[in-house]
Design a protein around this motif. Structure first.
Motif, mmCIF file in Angstrom:
data_model
loop_
_atom_site.group_PDB
_atom_site.id
_atom_site.type_symbol
_atom_site.label_atom_id
_atom_site.label_comp_id
_atom_site.label_asym_id
_atom_site.label_seq_id
_atom_site.Cartn_x
_atom_site.Cartn_y
_atom_site.Cartn_z
ATOM 1 N N GLY A 144 38.354 -3.649 6.937
ATOM 2 C CA GLY A 144 37.054 -3.228 7.449
ATOM 3 C C GLY A 144 36.078 -4.341 7.753
ATOM 4 N N SER A 145 34.813 -3.950 7.756
ATOM 5 C CA SER A 145 33.706 -4.833 8.098
ATOM 6 C C SER A 145 33.515 -5.904 7.016
ATOM 7 C CB SER A 145 32.425 -4.004 8.209
ATOM 8 O OG SER A 145 32.071 -3.529 6.918
ATOM 9 N N PRO A 146 32.743 -6.946 7.333
ATOM 10 C CA PRO A 146 32.462 -7.958 6.300
ATOM 11 C C PRO A 146 31.860 -7.353 5.027
ATOM 12 C CG PRO A 146 31.823 -8.799 8.441
ATOM 13 C CD PRO A 146 32.197 -7.343 8.636
ATOM 14 N N GLN A 147 30.965 -6.391 5.164
ATOM 15 C CA GLN A 147 30.351 -5.767 3.992
ATOM 16 C C GLN A 147 31.395 -4.987 3.184
ATOM 17 O OE1 GLN A 147 27.117 -6.597 4.115
ATOM 18 N NE2 GLN A 147 26.540 -5.784 2.140
ATOM 19 N N GLN A 148 32.309 -4.322 3.856
ATOM 20 C CA GLN A 148 33.369 -3.572 3.169
ATOM 21 C C GLN A 148 34.312 -4.539 2.466
ATOM 22 O OE1 GLN A 148 34.888 -0.062 5.189
ATOM 23 N NE2 GLN A 148 36.962 -0.769 4.761
ATOM 24 N N ARG A 149 34.634 -5.647 3.114
ATOM 25 C CA ARG A 149 35.477 -6.678 2.477
ATOM 26 C C ARG A 149 34.762 -7.296 1.278
ATOM 27 N NH1 ARG A 149 36.130 -8.116 7.777
ATOM 28 N NH2 ARG A 149 35.118 -10.123 7.446
ATOM 29 N N ALA A 150 33.424 -7.401 1.358
ATOM 30 C CA ALA A 150 32.653 -7.927 0.231
ATOM 31 C C ALA A 150 32.773 -6.992 -0.974
ATOM 32 C CB ALA A 150 31.191 -8.128 0.628
ATOM 33 N N LEU A 151 32.769 -5.681 -0.723
ATOM 34 C CA LEU A 151 32.982 -4.720 -1.805
ATOM 35 C C LEU A 151 34.380 -4.903 -2.393
ATOM 36 C CD1 LEU A 151 32.417 -2.224 -3.571
ATOM 37 C CD2 LEU A 151 33.192 -0.817 -1.642
ATOM 38 N N LEU A 152 35.378 -4.982 -1.539
ATOM 39 C CA LEU A 152 36.749 -5.169 -2.005
ATOM 40 C C LEU A 152 36.858 -6.430 -2.856
ATOM 41 C CD1 LEU A 152 39.760 -4.451 -2.026
ATOM 42 C CD2 LEU A 152 39.959 -5.608 0.196
ATOM 43 N N ALA A 153 36.296 -7.530 -2.390
ATOM 44 C CA ALA A 153 36.353 -8.787 -3.138
ATOM 45 C C ALA A 153 35.633 -8.663 -4.481
ATOM 46 C CB ALA A 153 35.749 -9.918 -2.310
ATOM 47 N N ALA A 154 34.456 -8.040 -4.481
ATOM 48 C CA ALA A 154 33.704 -7.884 -5.727
ATOM 49 C C ALA A 154 34.523 -7.114 -6.755
ATOM 50 C CB ALA A 154 32.378 -7.182 -5.465
ATOM 51 N N LEU A 155 35.236 -6.105 -6.318
ATOM 52 C CA LEU A 155 36.060 -5.324 -7.240
ATOM 53 C C LEU A 155 37.288 -6.104 -7.688
ATOM 54 C CD1 LEU A 155 35.748 -1.850 -5.504
ATOM 55 C CD2 LEU A 155 34.576 -2.641 -7.585
ATOM 56 N N LEU A 156 37.926 -6.816 -6.773
ATOM 57 C CA LEU A 156 39.107 -7.601 -7.131
ATOM 58 C C LEU A 156 38.774 -8.695 -8.139
ATOM 59 C CD1 LEU A 156 40.737 -7.925 -3.611
ATOM 60 C CD2 LEU A 156 41.754 -6.766 -5.603
ATOM 61 N N LEU A 157 37.619 -9.320 -7.981
ATOM 62 C CA LEU A 157 37.247 -10.439 -8.843
ATOM 63 C C LEU A 157 36.792 -10.001 -10.231
ATOM 64 C CD1 LEU A 157 35.512 -12.711 -6.204
ATOM 65 C CD2 LEU A 157 37.735 -13.071 -7.316
ATOM 66 N N ARG A 158 36.699 -8.732 -10.458
ATOM 67 C CA ARG A 158 36.316 -8.221 -11.782
ATOM 68 C C ARG A 158 37.526 -7.996 -12.684
ATOM 69 N NH1 ARG A 158 31.092 -7.119 -12.348
ATOM 70 N NH2 ARG A 158 31.377 -5.621 -14.034
ATOM 71 N N GLY A 159 38.712 -8.303 -12.200
ATOM 72 C CA GLY A 159 39.898 -8.237 -13.034
ATOM 73 C C GLY A 159 40.219 -6.869 -13.599
ATOM 74 N N GLY A 160 39.983 -5.821 -12.816
ATOM 75 C CA GLY A 160 40.314 -4.474 -13.261
ATOM 76 C C GLY A 160 39.181 -3.774 -13.994
ATOM 77 N N HIS A 161 38.087 -4.496 -14.268
ATOM 78 C CA HIS A 161 36.945 -3.895 -14.964
ATOM 79 C C HIS A 161 36.046 -3.171 -13.967
ATOM 80 C CE1 HIS A 161 38.002 -5.839 -18.713
ATOM 81 N NE2 HIS A 161 38.226 -6.945 -18.012
ATOM 82 N N THR A 162 35.397 -2.143 -14.444
ATOM 83 C CA THR A 162 34.523 -1.331 -13.600
ATOM 84 C C THR A 162 33.233 -2.069 -13.278
ATOM 85 O OG1 THR A 162 35.429 0.683 -14.556
ATOM 86 C CG2 THR A 162 33.287 0.870 -13.472
ATOM 87 N N ALA A 163 32.822 -1.992 -12.020
ATOM 88 C CA ALA A 163 31.512 -2.477 -11.578
ATOM 89 C C ALA A 163 30.648 -1.250 -11.344
ATOM 90 C CB ALA A 163 31.656 -3.277 -10.289
#
Length: 176
Positions: free
Chosen positions: A21-40
């Motif tokens: 998706g869009s840069p903003q959607q990829r930013a969401l994906l990255a933010a979730l991936l970088l949390r190591g499985g923990h909930t944001a």
């Protein structure tokens, strides 16, 4: 499923590249991936994507991005992006029981780079500098350009800086 953050944010289901998706959607994906499985939490994600002045539509946009990512992952990716305790998480790691393994097997390039770097440190401590250099070089080879390339938002900027500093540290270690 495989994900990459050490360069542009990318995703694959098997060999098939997925639309992230869009840069903003990829930013969401990255933010979730970088949390190591923990909930944001939703609040953390809104702050991370838009900073202190989010648009009035931020919550709806966040839900839309999550919906689109789930759709992109398809049936085989069911359980990867989960709604949990007022937020979202991406369950990374091998399939199986436990928070990091409750869905399909998910690989992240950052996890591979970390494992190689740690193995390199062990080789160095055990007196095998040649093997340590090889492993650190393999860890560096995981990068495909600037970390989180093209992603907006304060969270992406902070993580980009942190991971690029680690990359520089690995380069210095390899040279030593």
């Amino acid at each position: 499923m495989r994900f990459a953050v050490l360069g542009p944010v990318l995703a694959w289901r098997g060999r098939e590249a997925l639309d992230t998706g869009s840069p903003q959607q990829r930013a969401l994906l990255a933010a979730l991936l970088l949390r190591g499985g923990h909930t944001a939490t939703v609040g953390e994600l809104v702050d991370g994507l838009w900073g202190s002045a989010p648009p009035a539509t931020a919550l709806n946009a966040l839900r839309t991005y999550a919906f689109r990512l789930r759709r992109s992952f398809g049936a085989e990716g069911a359980g990867v992006l989960v709604s949990d305790s007022g937020g979202y998480a991406i369950r990374t790691g091998p399939a199986g029981p436990g928070p990091a393994g409750s869905g399909p097997a998910v690989e992240l390039d950052l996890d591979r780079a970390r494992a190689l770097a740690e193995e390199g440190q062990r080789a160095r401590r055990s007196g095998n500098p040649a093997r340590a250099r090889e492993l650190v070089a393999e860890a560096l080879a995981v990068w495909r350009g600037e970390t989180l390339a093209g992603l907006p938002g304060p969270y992406a900027e902070t993580q980009r800086t942190r991971l690029e500093e680690w990359r520089l540290s690995l380069t210095e270690t390899r040279l030593e």
